[in-house]
Design a protein around this motif. Sequence first.
Motif, PDB file in Angstrom:
ATOM      1  N   SER A   1       0.829  -1.206   0.000  1.00  0.00           N
ATOM      2  CA  SER A   1       0.000   0.000   0.000  1.00  0.00           C
ATOM      3  C   SER A   1       0.858   1.248   0.000  1.00  0.00           C
ATOM      4  CB  SER A   1      -0.920  -0.011   1.228  1.00  0.00           C
ATOM      5  OG  SER A   1      -1.783  -1.121   1.213  1.00  0.00           O
ATOM      6  N   LEU A   2       1.951   1.229   0.747  1.00  0.00           N
ATOM      7  CA  LEU A   2       2.855   2.379   0.751  1.00  0.00           C
ATOM      8  C   LEU A   2       3.477   2.589  -0.627  1.00  0.00           C
ATOM      9  CD1 LEU A   2       4.620   1.935   4.220  1.00  0.00           C
ATOM     10  CD2 LEU A   2       2.868   3.603   3.601  1.00  0.00           C
ATOM     11  N   LEU A   3       3.845   1.479  -1.287  1.00  0.00           N
ATOM     12  CA  LEU A   3       4.380   1.605  -2.638  1.00  0.00           C
ATOM     13  C   LEU A   3       3.356   2.220  -3.588  1.00  0.00           C
ATOM     14  CD1 LEU A   3       6.338  -1.757  -3.088  1.00  0.00           C
ATOM     15  CD2 LEU A   3       7.275   0.526  -2.635  1.00  0.00           C
ATOM     16  N   LEU A   4       2.089   1.805  -3.441  1.00  0.00           N
ATOM     17  CA  LEU A   4       1.039   2.347  -4.294  1.00  0.00           C
ATOM     18  C   LEU A   4       0.811   3.834  -4.015  1.00  0.00           C
ATOM     19  CD1 LEU A   4      -1.158   1.877  -6.411  1.00  0.00           C
ATOM     20  CD2 LEU A   4      -2.691   1.169  -4.545  1.00  0.00           C
ATOM     21  N   ILE A   5       0.881   4.226  -2.739  1.00  0.00           N
ATOM     22  CA  ILE A   5       0.711   5.637  -2.393  1.00  0.00           C
ATOM     23  C   ILE A   5       1.848   6.461  -2.980  1.00  0.00           C
ATOM     24  CG2 ILE A   5       0.707   7.272  -0.460  1.00  0.00           C
ATOM     25  CD1 ILE A   5      -0.747   5.146   1.180  1.00  0.00           C
ATOM     26  N   LEU A   6       3.084   5.938  -2.887  1.00  0.00           N
ATOM     27  CA  LEU A   6       4.217   6.668  -3.454  1.00  0.00           C
ATOM     28  C   LEU A   6       4.117   6.761  -4.980  1.00  0.00           C
ATOM     29  CD1 LEU A   6       7.146   5.235  -1.288  1.00  0.00           C
ATOM     30  CD2 LEU A   6       6.094   7.503  -1.137  1.00  0.00           C
ATOM     31  N   ALA A   7       3.591   5.699  -5.599  1.00  0.00           N
ATOM     32  CA  ALA A   7       3.477   5.713  -7.061  1.00  0.00           C
ATOM     33  C   ALA A   7       2.435   6.725  -7.530  1.00  0.00           C
ATOM     34  CB  ALA A   7       3.123   4.314  -7.564  1.00  0.00           C
ATOM     35  N   THR A   8       1.400   6.921  -6.761  1.00  0.00           N
ATOM     36  CA  THR A   8       0.331   7.879  -7.123  1.00  0.00           C
ATOM     37  C   THR A   8       0.340   9.053  -6.153  1.00  0.00           C
ATOM     38  OG1 THR A   8      -1.244   6.651  -5.772  1.00  0.00           O
ATOM     39  CG2 THR A   8      -1.066   6.025  -8.094  1.00  0.00           C
ATOM     40  N   PHE A   9       1.507   9.510  -5.776  1.00  0.00           N
ATOM     41  CA  PHE A   9       1.630  10.462  -4.665  1.00  0.00           C
ATOM     42  C   PHE A   9       0.792  11.739  -4.812  1.00  0.00           C
ATOM     43  CE2 PHE A   9       3.858  14.153  -2.866  1.00  0.00           C
ATOM     44  CZ  PHE A   9       3.632  13.887  -1.527  1.00  0.00           C
ATOM     45  N   PRO A  10       0.862  12.473  -5.864  1.00  0.00           N
ATOM     46  CA  PRO A  10       0.117  13.748  -5.850  1.00  0.00           C
ATOM     47  C   PRO A  10      -1.378  13.561  -5.697  1.00  0.00           C
ATOM     48  CG  PRO A  10       1.716  13.685  -7.652  1.00  0.00           C
ATOM     49  CD  PRO A  10       1.589  12.289  -7.126  1.00  0.00           C
ATOM     50  N   VAL A  11      -1.898  12.434  -6.193  1.00  0.00           N
ATOM     51  CA  VAL A  11      -3.349  12.215  -6.166  1.00  0.00           C
ATOM     52  C   VAL A  11      -3.780  11.537  -4.870  1.00  0.00           C
ATOM     53  CG1 VAL A  11      -5.284  11.104  -7.354  1.00  0.00           C
ATOM     54  CG2 VAL A  11      -3.393  12.090  -8.681  1.00  0.00           C
ATOM     55  N   SER A  12      -3.029  10.547  -4.431  1.00  0.00           N
ATOM     56  CA  SER A  12      -3.435   9.746  -3.269  1.00  0.00           C
ATOM     57  C   SER A  12      -3.290  10.478  -1.948  1.00  0.00           C
ATOM     58  CB  SER A  12      -2.599   8.462  -3.221  1.00  0.00           C
ATOM     59  OG  SER A  12      -1.210   8.779  -3.094  1.00  0.00           O
ATOM     60  N   VAL A  13      -2.512  11.565  -1.945  1.00  0.00           N
ATOM     61  CA  VAL A  13      -2.271  12.244  -0.679  1.00  0.00           C
ATOM     62  C   VAL A  13      -3.565  12.797  -0.086  1.00  0.00           C
ATOM     63  CG1 VAL A  13      -1.770  14.472  -1.754  1.00  0.00           C
ATOM     64  CG2 VAL A  13      -0.813  13.931   0.488  1.00  0.00           C
ATOM     65  N   TRP A  14      -4.527  13.165  -0.962  1.00  0.00           N
ATOM     66  CA  TRP A  14      -5.767  13.765  -0.451  1.00  0.00           C
ATOM     67  C   TRP A  14      -6.630  12.748   0.282  1.00  0.00           C
ATOM     68  CZ3 TRP A  14      -5.356  18.728  -0.475  1.00  0.00           C
ATOM     69  CH2 TRP A  14      -4.587  19.358  -1.471  1.00  0.00           C
ATOM     70  N   SER A  15      -6.547  11.512  -0.091  1.00  0.00           N
ATOM     71  CA  SER A  15      -7.327  10.487   0.605  1.00  0.00           C
ATOM     72  C   SER A  15      -6.578   9.910   1.800  1.00  0.00           C
ATOM     73  CB  SER A  15      -7.681   9.356  -0.365  1.00  0.00           C
ATOM     74  OG  SER A  15      -6.505   8.757  -0.891  1.00  0.00           O
ATOM     75  N   CYS A  16      -5.305  10.232   1.943  1.00  0.00           N
ATOM     76  CA  CYS A  16      -4.516   9.706   3.066  1.00  0.00           C
ATOM     77  C   CYS A  16      -4.474  10.651   4.260  1.00  0.00           C
ATOM     78  CB  CYS A  16      -3.082   9.422   2.607  1.00  0.00           C
ATOM     79  SG  CYS A  16      -2.942   8.130   1.363  1.00  0.00           S
ATOM     80  N   VAL A  17      -4.865  11.892   4.058  1.00  0.00           N
ATOM     81  CA  VAL A  17      -4.787  12.885   5.134  1.00  0.00           C
ATOM     82  C   VAL A  17      -6.153  13.023   5.792  1.00  0.00           C
ATOM     83  CG1 VAL A  17      -4.361  15.300   5.684  1.00  0.00           C
ATOM     84  CG2 VAL A  17      -2.918  14.125   4.019  1.00  0.00           C
ATOM     85  N   LYS A  18      -6.180  12.975   7.109  1.00  0.00           N
ATOM     86  CA  LYS A  18      -7.395  13.186   7.890  1.00  0.00           C
ATOM     87  C   LYS A  18      -7.141  14.267   8.929  1.00  0.00           C
ATOM     88  CE  LYS A  18      -9.774   9.967   5.852  1.00  0.00           C
ATOM     89  NZ  LYS A  18     -10.951  10.273   5.024  1.00  0.00           N
ATOM     90  N   VAL A  19      -8.210  14.919   9.346  1.00  0.00           N
ATOM     91  CA  VAL A  19      -8.114  16.017  10.308  1.00  0.00           C
ATOM     92  C   VAL A  19      -9.124  15.764  11.430  1.00  0.00           C
ATOM     93  CG1 VAL A  19      -8.314  18.502  10.672  1.00  0.00           C
ATOM     94  CG2 VAL A  19      -7.440  17.628   8.486  1.00  0.00           C
ATOM     95  N   VAL A  20      -8.678  15.955  12.657  1.00  0.00           N
ATOM     96  CA  VAL A  20      -9.580  15.901  13.810  1.00  0.00           C
ATOM     97  C   VAL A  20      -9.448  17.210  14.587  1.00  0.00           C
ATOM     98  CG1 VAL A  20      -9.587  13.400  14.063  1.00  0.00           C
ATOM     99  CG2 VAL A  20      -7.835  14.744  15.202  1.00  0.00           C
ATOM    100  N   GLN A  21     -10.534  17.597  15.235  1.00  0.00           N
ATOM    101  CA  GLN A  21     -10.567  18.857  15.961  1.00  0.00           C
ATOM    102  C   GLN A  21      -9.762  18.761  17.269  1.00  0.00           C
ATOM    103  OE1 GLN A  21     -11.908  21.475  14.554  1.00  0.00           O
ATOM    104  NE2 GLN A  21     -12.696  20.288  12.812  1.00  0.00           N
ATOM    105  N   GLU A  22      -9.582  19.915  17.897  1.00  0.00           N
ATOM    106  CA  GLU A  22      -8.814  19.982  19.147  1.00  0.00           C
ATOM    107  C   GLU A  22      -9.449  19.132  20.245  1.00  0.00           C
ATOM    108  OE1 GLU A  22      -5.872  20.926  21.776  1.00  0.00           O
ATOM    109  OE2 GLU A  22      -5.926  21.506  19.665  1.00  0.00           O
TER     110      GLU A  22
END
Length: 290
Positions: free
Chosen positions: A44-65
Amino acid sequence: MPDRNRVGVDVQDGARSRHLDSEPAEKLHDGGLHICGTILTFLSLLLILATFPVSVWSCVKVVQEYERAVVFRLGRVIKGQAKGPGLFWIIPWLDTIQKVDLRTVSFNIPPQEVLTADWVPLKVDAVMFYRVVEPALWVTQVADANLATHTLAQVTLRATLGTHTLTDAVTQRGKVSHQIEELLSATSERWGVQVERVELRDVSLPPGLQRSMAAEAEAVREARAKLILAEGEVEASRFLREAGLLMSSSPVALELRYLQSVTSVVTDHTSTLVVPIPCDLLGSLLRGTP
């Protein structure tokens, strides 16, 4: 009898042997899952690196304080503290997250029918403040933690007040509330909850019992008032006796007291007719009376 004991020992030995045999199987199963998880994570990490500019948006999550995120990877909680606050990274097709609110929650415990230790029926309601301190336990140890906490609060309130008398429930609310808080904290910490405060809000008595207690309190107040009045009469009679002894030893003091009484009667705006008679004349008349 020896045969039965022998059979029991054989059964225990068989159960122990099956348990010992299952331990290597479980370890082997866990090891296989760990290897598979490691391989999937690496791919999965290899796949994320291969599609890095696009996959980064689905890999980042945000939680409130005020939130934390519990991350499950392949169905298992990732070791360590819960994620957040702010940004954190996940593997979208391997990880699932569950957010937990860490803010203090207030719960109004509904009125509970309670029978005290001295057999008095009461209706008591309270308020409880609690918050989550271990998000992983909150998610994994109980199916519905809020419902479990609320139900536990109601049961603990009834059980605790059932061991106290009516006088304790009315006059020692702080002590009873602290005891309920300790019992709730000891149980709810197993699923990551910290009980901050418990307060009894209202203690309602049946109408008949209220009337009886009001009549009893009124009778006690009347008895106390009569006792105070009787004590005042005793004190007044004692002072009057002392005043009479002093005036009898001094005729001038008696005359002055007589004139003072006449003056007080005259100052009142009434239609009373006052005829002053000298004390000497009264004394001579009294002495001449057969």
